[in-house]
Design a protein around this motif. Sequence first.
Motif, PDB file in Angstrom:
ATOM      1  N   PRO A  28       2.860  30.227 -44.402  1.00  0.00           N
ATOM      2  CA  PRO A  28       2.850  31.000 -45.650  1.00  0.00           C
ATOM      3  C   PRO A  28       1.625  31.907 -45.750  1.00  0.00           C
ATOM      4  O   PRO A  28       0.508  31.499 -45.429  1.00  0.00           O
ATOM      5  CB  PRO A  28       2.833  29.928 -46.734  1.00  0.00           C
ATOM      6  N   ASN A  29       1.880  33.142 -46.181  1.00  0.00           N
ATOM      7  CA  ASN A  29       0.805  34.082 -46.456  1.00  0.00           C
ATOM      8  C   ASN A  29       0.472  34.069 -47.944  1.00  0.00           C
ATOM      9  O   ASN A  29       1.335  33.827 -48.780  1.00  0.00           O
ATOM     10  CB  ASN A  29       1.216  35.502 -46.058  1.00  0.00           C
ATOM     11  N   GLU A  31      -0.985  32.137 -50.171  1.00  0.00           N
ATOM     12  CA  GLU A  31      -0.442  30.968 -50.863  1.00  0.00           C
ATOM     13  C   GLU A  31      -0.828  30.906 -52.335  1.00  0.00           C
ATOM     14  O   GLU A  31      -0.053  30.421 -53.169  1.00  0.00           O
ATOM     15  CB  GLU A  31      -0.914  29.695 -50.160  1.00  0.00           C
ATOM     16  N   ASN A  32      -2.021  31.373 -52.681  1.00  0.00           N
ATOM     17  CA  ASN A  32      -2.508  31.226 -54.046  1.00  0.00           C
ATOM     18  C   ASN A  32      -2.327  32.482 -54.900  1.00  0.00           C
ATOM     19  O   ASN A  32      -2.761  32.487 -56.058  1.00  0.00           O
ATOM     20  CB  ASN A  32      -3.994  30.839 -54.025  1.00  0.00           C
ATOM     21  N   LYS A  35      -0.654  32.131 -58.304  1.00  0.00           N
ATOM     22  CA  LYS A  35      -1.313  31.235 -59.257  1.00  0.00           C
ATOM     23  C   LYS A  35      -2.306  31.977 -60.158  1.00  0.00           C
ATOM     24  O   LYS A  35      -2.815  31.389 -61.124  1.00  0.00           O
ATOM     25  CB  LYS A  35      -2.019  30.106 -58.505  1.00  0.00           C
ATOM     26  N   ARG A 137      10.054  30.390 -54.141  1.00  0.00           N
ATOM     27  CA  ARG A 137       9.602  31.092 -52.936  1.00  0.00           C
ATOM     28  C   ARG A 137      10.171  30.408 -51.697  1.00  0.00           C
ATOM     29  O   ARG A 137      10.165  29.177 -51.585  1.00  0.00           O
ATOM     30  CB  ARG A 137       8.071  31.098 -52.891  1.00  0.00           C
ATOM     31  N   ASN A 139       9.335  30.510 -47.904  1.00  0.00           N
ATOM     32  CA  ASN A 139       8.343  30.994 -46.948  1.00  0.00           C
ATOM     33  C   ASN A 139       7.607  32.199 -47.525  1.00  0.00           C
ATOM     34  O   ASN A 139       6.903  32.079 -48.511  1.00  0.00           O
ATOM     35  CB  ASN A 139       8.999  31.299 -45.601  1.00  0.00           C
ATOM     36  N   ASN A 140       7.816  33.387 -46.958  1.00  0.00           N
ATOM     37  CA  ASN A 140       7.109  34.595 -47.428  1.00  0.00           C
ATOM     38  C   ASN A 140       8.046  35.575 -48.122  1.00  0.00           C
ATOM     39  O   ASN A 140       7.868  36.797 -48.039  1.00  0.00           O
ATOM     40  CB  ASN A 140       6.414  35.276 -46.247  1.00  0.00           C
ATOM     41  N   TYR A 188       5.476  38.513 -48.957  1.00  0.00           N
ATOM     42  CA  TYR A 188       4.081  38.117 -48.819  1.00  0.00           C
ATOM     43  C   TYR A 188       3.632  38.427 -47.387  1.00  0.00           C
ATOM     44  O   TYR A 188       3.984  37.712 -46.438  1.00  0.00           O
ATOM     45  CB  TYR A 188       3.926  36.631 -49.124  1.00  0.00           C
TER      46      TYR A 188
END
Length: 237
Positions: A28-29, A31-32, A35, A137, A139-140, A188
């Motif tokens: 995953p690219n 990830e945050n 958030k 989501r 993956n990306n 992503y």
Amino acid sequence: MKKLISVVIILLISSNSFAQLFTKEKIPNLENMDKKILSWGYFLGFNSYDFQFNYEQDLDDILVDTTVGFQVGLTGDLRLNDHLNLRLEPGVFFTTRNLQYNESAFGGIDFRASDLIREVKSTYIHVPLLLKFSANRINNFRPFIVGGLSTAINLSSNENNPDDNSSGEFRTTNSNYFYEIGFGIDLYLTYFKFTPSIRGVFGLNDELVRDEDPNSPWTGNVRSMKTRGIFINFTFR
């Protein structure tokens, strides 16, 4: 419009290809990124505006030749929860629509060939407030739908111009209101999130400024004239 439809088809095919690529588990690219409470970005894109006419009498329609315009703007995103975001996307939109009138509209009045065509150039300061609902989501890859309300100031409206169509001036209102609905995909990438999306826009108010003559061949038979259009945006965050 045909060119814009071709772009939409390419976008959908590309989206399907991305979906196939991301069905297998990937690293995953970013990830945050989702958030963050607030995030910012910018967008570039293309548009195709049209007019929807309603008439007083059942006469020949006013034909609208659309062109492909472009837009640029900023995005502000407020995270409400894991699936809902509130978005503000102010931008500048450029477009041109050409109106073609039928000779029958002039009812035997003398006219020139130039009287049958009116070029309507619009430069909108467009500000939508949108609610974005995102799926889980994968993956990306993350699809979403979006909808909301918007307002726009038309810098090319000529609303207060004392000249009207008898002097070759086609006038539209300065302030306009719309509702919008669309969908897109968050992709992503390694260093940023890239989001292609497509959105329909539909006018809520009558945008026509009528001529002084109530029997004007250009505006006399028009009950309402409302914008409708398609936006294709490419957002970078």
